[in-house]
Scaffold this motif. Structure first.
Motif, PDB file in Angstrom:
ATOM      1  N   TRP A   1       0.837  -1.202   0.000  1.00 26.31           N
ATOM      2  CA  TRP A   1       0.000   0.000   0.000  1.00 26.31           C
ATOM      3  C   TRP A   1       0.871   1.251   0.000  1.00 26.31           C
ATOM      4  O   TRP A   1       1.848   1.327   0.758  1.00 26.31           O
ATOM      5  N   ALA A   2       0.492   2.221  -0.826  1.00 27.65           N
ATOM      6  CA  ALA A   2       1.151   3.535  -0.794  1.00 27.65           C
ATOM      7  C   ALA A   2       0.238   4.470  -0.003  1.00 27.65           C
ATOM      8  O   ALA A   2      -0.914   4.671  -0.367  1.00 27.65           O
ATOM      9  N   VAL A   3       0.770   5.011   1.084  1.00 29.08           N
ATOM     10  CA  VAL A   3      -0.027   5.827   1.998  1.00 29.08           C
ATOM     11  C   VAL A   3       0.432   7.275   1.891  1.00 29.08           C
ATOM     12  O   VAL A   3       1.623   7.559   2.029  1.00 29.08           O
ATOM     13  N   VAL A   4      -0.505   8.172   1.641  1.00 31.29           N
ATOM     14  CA  VAL A   4      -0.167   9.594   1.481  1.00 31.29           C
ATOM     15  C   VAL A   4      -0.933  10.396   2.528  1.00 31.29           C
ATOM     16  O   VAL A   4      -2.132  10.160   2.748  1.00 31.29           O
ATOM     17  N   THR A   5      -0.248  11.333   3.191  1.00 29.42           N
ATOM     18  CA  THR A   5      -0.909  12.111   4.245  1.00 29.42           C
ATOM     19  C   THR A   5      -0.928  13.605   3.898  1.00 29.42           C
ATOM     20  O   THR A   5      -0.254  14.042   2.961  1.00 29.42           O
TER      21      THR A   5
END
Ligand code: N01
Length: 532
Positions: free
Chosen positions: A125-129
């Motif tokens: 998973w690529a998680v962006v905040t």
């Protein structure tokens, strides 16, 4: 000082949310040797107890039971002061756990996850905040909470109100002093019912705007005595046997049938009323399946309201009539009904005179304008799905969770969603969740997930995904079990009915034997999941 964004970081697991679910998940992951990163929108741990700081916020489950069970030392060391702990004490408990197990070092606070995208080539998973973080994780665990997306209705003119507005679910940390003010409260669910008596103490005038009357049972809150603590520990093994037993989940007690005589039934209602608390719903095993049985219990509560409230017209409006008792979350109060005997408190029945708008001056109903200095929205949450759907979640082949759930949430065991590999949801829709003691359900889910991830690691597997057919069968079962009860008769947040346009689906799982089912699935090599 602003922290630098994490760019290109690779971890085994990302955990979204640092309430009780996220905290325990992070602890277990680290303990089992997984590298982790937690993200939390709030400034500290605690989740719902971090945000819900409204006056009177308090748990409706006895404190001793509303504590983590995974560490006996933690359980024995922490001393609750009241039968039902108030929000500051529960937040202090969360903080104590975070200190004791050094959880904060794993969490980026004041950071909201914006999007998560599954990369099929890498099974990650690529998680962006919103702080510019870009983190890659094999496993994604959503612990974003079931009641964490506050919702205020779009009442015309709300932005023109001259005074401050507050939402109970996002209360100012410094508190609010209503002394001498004319205050309006919209909403009479648990949050309204807990805050109204305290606001009434401060305000010069309190106007309560009620659309739906709710059932509430007195908490009979009291300091926690050594005797109560002793009794708790004496019964602890039996209690844990029940919690960890096959029956965990929501299920009526078939043995507990109403006696034949009205006197005997009345005596039982009185006994539970005197005891106080949500345990009132345990009065009969078929309370939530038989309308006739339910109506008798409901009339008992309405009669109690009529005894407590001096003005019979006000008592009539406060008496719930549009849903069976227990089909909306029962409220547990301290002095709620008696508050309406105060000379400075008014009740506006929105069924007769609906709100038409908000002006600079106050709330305007179909018949008059109520001038106010401050306005409180106790109008609830986009429950169970709101927090997840506020994140742009894209699974295998770019599938969007918002689309997958357009007709209502679908999740296998409430833990995983077909098409969204390697993602787990703690206390998600389709699990007992909000119908159970949340702490117990959180622990069960965390322990199931950690076992699963450990076994995946041992078997050198990198991908697990709920099978669509197994998910469909489970979702149909969740609905079928709910349909046998009275729950679908209420326009409740359990049904998504409080959000305009939200699909009407009964979201939590009411059936018994949930824990056993989860254990059987795991023991059978994750039956109903596709592993790669
Ligand atoms: O929210 P709710 P809550 N005009 O959705 C009214 C947990 N909790 O924050 O029913 C006028 O229950 C709405 O009216 P109606 C607990 O699980 C636990 O109180 O839609 N009114 C209703 O009266 C609880 O169930 C504790 O007609 C409007 C109220 O707002 C859950 O959180 C404490 C309106 C919302 O009630 C949610 O409780 C607090 C409008 N346009 C919360 N829109 C504990 O004790 C909404 N309403 C642990």
């Amino acid at each position: 000082m602003a922290r630098a964004p994490m760019r290109g970081a690779q971890v085994d697991a990302v955990v979204v949310g640092a309430g009780f679910g996220g905290m325990y998940m992070l602890h277990k992951l680290r303990e089992q040797g997984f590298s982790v990163q937690g993200f939390e929108a709030g400034g500290d741990v605690g989740g719902t107890w971090y945000w819900n700081r409204y006056p009177g916020a308090r748990c409706d489950i006895p404190s001793m039971f509303y504590s983590y069970k995974w560490s006996d030392e933690l359980q024995r060391d922490w001393r609750w002061s009241e039968r039902y702990a108030a929000q500051p004490e529960i937040l202090a408990y969360a903080s104590h756990v975070a200190d004791r197990f050094d959880l904060r070092s794993m969490i980026a606070f004041e950071t909201r996850v914006l999007s998560v995208t599954f990369d099929e080539a890498a099974d990650r998973w690529a998680v962006v905040t919103d702080r510019g973080d870009e983190v890659s994780a094999r496993w994604l665990i959503m612990a974003a909470g079931c009641l964490s997306t506050p919702r205020a209705p779009a009442i015309p003119g709300v932005e023109t109100f001259a005074g401050p507005t507050y939402h109970t679910g996002a209360w100012p940390h410094e508190g609010v002093d209503f002394t001498g003010q004319r205050v309006g409260v919209i909403g009479t669910g648990s949050s309204g019912i807990q805050s109204i008596p305290i606001i009434a103490d401060q305000a010069s005038r309190l106007t309560v705007f009620q659309r739906t009357a709710n059932f509430s049972v007195p908490a009979r809150n009291a300091p926690l005595t050594e005797r109560v603590i002793d009794v708790f520990w004496k019964g602890y093994d039996d209690y844990m046997g029940l919690v960890k037993g096959p029956g965990m989940g929501f299920g009526g007690n078939p043995v507990n049938a109403p006696p034949e005589t009205a006197e005997a039934r009345q005596a039982r209602y009185e006994e539970l009323w005197a005891l106080g608390g949500a345990g009132f719903l345990a009065v009969w095993g078929n309370l939530l399946t038989s309308l006739e049985v339910n109506e008798e219990a409901a009339s008992f509560v309405r009669a109690k309201i009529a005894e407590m409230v001096k003005d019979p017209l006000v008592a009539e409006v406060l008496g719930p009539r549009d849903h069976p008792i227990g089909t909306k979350r029962i409220c547990v109060d301290t002095g709620y009904y008696e508050t309406f005997n105060r000379p400075n408190v008014d009740l506006v029945n929105l069924r007769d005179t609906p709100i038409e708008g908000i002006t600079a001056e106050g709330v305007r109903t179909s018949t008059e304008t109520y001038p106010l200095d401050a306005l409180v929205f106790a109008t609830g949450f986009d429950a169970m799905t709101g927090a997840l759907l506020s994140i742009d979640i894209r699974g295998a082949g770019g599938a969007e969770l918002r689309e997958a759930w357009a007709a209502g949430p679908c999740a296998y065991l409430g833990l995983a969603v077909a098409g969204f590999p390697n993602m787990f949801v703690i206390t998600g829709p389709g699990s007992p969740s909000v119908l159970s003691n949340m702490i117990n359900s959180i622990e069960q889910h965390v322990e199931w997930i950690i076992r699963c991830l450990g076994e995946m690691r041992e078997a050198d597997r990198t991908r697990i995904e709920a099978d669509e057919a197994a998910q469909d069968t489970w979702v149909a079962h969740v609905a079928a079990v709910a349909d046998k009860t009275l729950f679908p008769r209420a326009a409740s947040w359990y049904m998504g009915a409080n959000i305009p346009g939200k699909p009407r689906v009964f979201m939590p799982y009411i059936g018994a034997g949930y824990r056993r089912k989860c254990e059987e699935v795991a023991a059978a090599g994750y039956e109903g999941f596709i592993l790669a």
